[in-house]
Design a protein around this motif. Structure first.
Motif, PDB file in Angstrom:
ATOM      1  N   MET A   1      47.181 -21.002 -21.611  1.00 28.00           N
ATOM      2  CA  MET A   1      47.567 -22.412 -21.212  1.00 28.00           C
ATOM      3  C   MET A   1      48.013 -22.445 -19.705  1.00 28.00           C
ATOM      4  N   SER A   2      47.897 -23.611 -19.186  1.00 25.59           N
ATOM      5  CA  SER A   2      48.529 -24.026 -17.870  1.00 25.59           C
ATOM      6  C   SER A   2      49.093 -25.461 -18.021  1.00 25.59           C
TER       7      SER A   2
ATOM      8  N   VAL B   1      51.247 -20.939 -15.595  1.00 21.46           N
ATOM      9  CA  VAL B   1      50.272 -20.183 -16.198  1.00 21.46           C
ATOM     10  C   VAL B   1      50.693 -19.157 -16.995  1.00 21.46           C
ATOM     11  N   ALA B   2      50.162 -19.193 -18.399  1.00 19.16           N
ATOM     12  CA  ALA B   2      50.437 -18.032 -19.182  1.00 19.16           C
ATOM     13  C   ALA B   2      49.405 -17.252 -19.687  1.00 19.16           C
TER      14      ALA B   2
ATOM     15  N   ARG C   1      42.716 -13.136 -11.120  1.00 20.96           N
ATOM     16  CA  ARG C   1      41.874 -14.386 -11.998  1.00 20.96           C
ATOM     17  C   ARG C   1      42.808 -15.522 -12.044  1.00 20.96           C
ATOM     18  N   PHE C   2      44.054 -15.445 -12.496  1.00 21.13           N
ATOM     19  CA  PHE C   2      44.525 -16.675 -12.998  1.00 21.13           C
ATOM     20  C   PHE C   2      45.966 -17.144 -12.099  1.00 21.13           C
ATOM     21  N   MET C   3      46.064 -16.286 -10.916  1.00 19.59           N
ATOM     22  CA  MET C   3      47.312 -16.425 -10.173  1.00 19.59           C
ATOM     23  C   MET C   3      46.491 -16.470  -8.798  1.00 19.59           C
ATOM     24  N   PRO C   4      45.589 -17.134  -8.392  1.00 19.09           N
ATOM     25  CA  PRO C   4      45.023 -16.793  -6.907  1.00 19.09           C
ATOM     26  C   PRO C   4      45.625 -17.537  -5.846  1.00 19.09           C
ATOM     27  N   ASP C   5      45.294 -16.738  -4.881  1.00 20.76           N
ATOM     28  CA  ASP C   5      46.198 -17.344  -3.460  1.00 20.76           C
ATOM     29  C   ASP C   5      47.536 -17.235  -3.666  1.00 20.76           C
ATOM     30  N   GLY C   6      48.330 -17.038  -2.329  1.00 20.47           N
ATOM     31  CA  GLY C   6      49.567 -17.210  -2.367  1.00 20.47           C
ATOM     32  C   GLY C   6      50.233 -15.819  -2.694  1.00 20.47           C
ATOM     33  N   GLU C   7      51.535 -15.637  -2.316  1.00 17.52           N
ATOM     34  CA  GLU C   7      52.303 -14.489  -2.504  1.00 17.52           C
ATOM     35  C   GLU C   7      52.612 -14.446  -4.203  1.00 17.52           C
TER      36      GLU C   7
END
Length: 263
Positions: free
Chosen positions: A96-97, A84-85, A41-47
């Motif tokens: 927050m981000s 992102v936390a 949900r909060f760290m989409p895409d990428g390794e």
């Protein structure tokens, strides 16, 4: 119709499975039951990699579940574009981000915890990789569902947005700024009190260029206290802080940064 519905469900499951297979998530050292959901949900895409260079500083146990101090220091990484936390077991997990355009990848804040929870921070670098750290904080219940203390005062709106801020020097190229703004940061989970919180904050230099941008969410503590490290030259300068809440109220103030001591 049933065959069409089954086909649609099957297609959706295939798409979800393909998405998960395309990006394998590393196991969470904290064994959080919500880790995969938080990552998707909060760290989409990428390794995604767990990285010891990301320093997440929290107490082992919260003395006050309404104000849990957290510091994220990702200054050992280069090319950080976003932090992102999340608090995995909060009813509203996203905290927050930060986008540190011309600031060090460093943020201090306080949050509300509904219960003992893993906290994860994801630090995205320019190559798209998320560098992750986590910690578990033991906390008593109710941090997100109790009314803000401000509601005990009938005139709390008169002090909305009042700010105390200070800027000092870490060295001749970096300032350390801390601000505290009066705001109830209502989550919307207390009976009869709708969500009402600061949701945007930006720091600009004298020329109007973005230094840092923050998106804030309901779990940030009442009267938010934030610490940032803007990049500045050795001479005295002024930073300009602007913020906005979910009701459209805006707050602005200048913050003077002293000259480096060797000047």
């Amino acid at each position: 119709m049933k065959q069409i519905a089954r086909a649609m469900v099957a297609s959706c499951m295939i798409l979800i499975s393909s998405s998960l297979m395309a990006r394998q998530l590393p196991p969470d050292p904290l064994n959080s039951v919500m880790w995969e959901s938080m990552a998707e949900r909060f760290m989409p895409d990428g390794e995604i990699v767990f990285d010891e260079r990301v320093k997440l500083m929290t107490p082992l146990a919260a003395e006050n579940q309404f104000h849990v101090p957290v510091t994220v220091d990702a200054t050992a990484l280069e090319g950080v574009v976003e932090i992102v936390a999340v608090a995995d077991l909060n009813p509203i997990p996203l905290i927050m981000s930060l986008r540190p355009a011309d600031a060090l990848p460093f943020i201090g804040f306080r949050l509300k915890l509904q219960q003992t929870s893993p906290i994860h921070v994801g630090v995205r670098t320019a190559d798209g990789v998320w560098h992750v750290a986590g910690a578990i904080v033991d906390a008593a219940g109710g941090g997100c569902t109790a009314p803000a203390a401000a509601h005990g005062n009938s005139n709390w709106m008169q002090t909305l947005g009042e700010t105390r801020a200070h800027a000092g020097r870490d060295d001749d190229s970096t300032a350390r700024m801390t601000l505290r703004m009066r705001h109830p940061m209502d989550t919307g989970l207390a009976v009869g009190i709708p969500a009402f919180y600061l949701n945007e904050l930006a720091v600009r230099d004298d020329e109007g260029n973005i230094v840092a941008e923050l998106d804030l969410y309901e779990p940030v503590s009442e009267n938010p206290t934030l610490t940032l490290k803007p990049k500045v030259g050795p001479r005295a300068s002024v930073l300009h802080v602007s913020s906005r809440d979910t009701e459209g109220n805006t707050f602005r103030f200048p913050l003077e940064v002293p000259a480096a001591t060797e000047l």
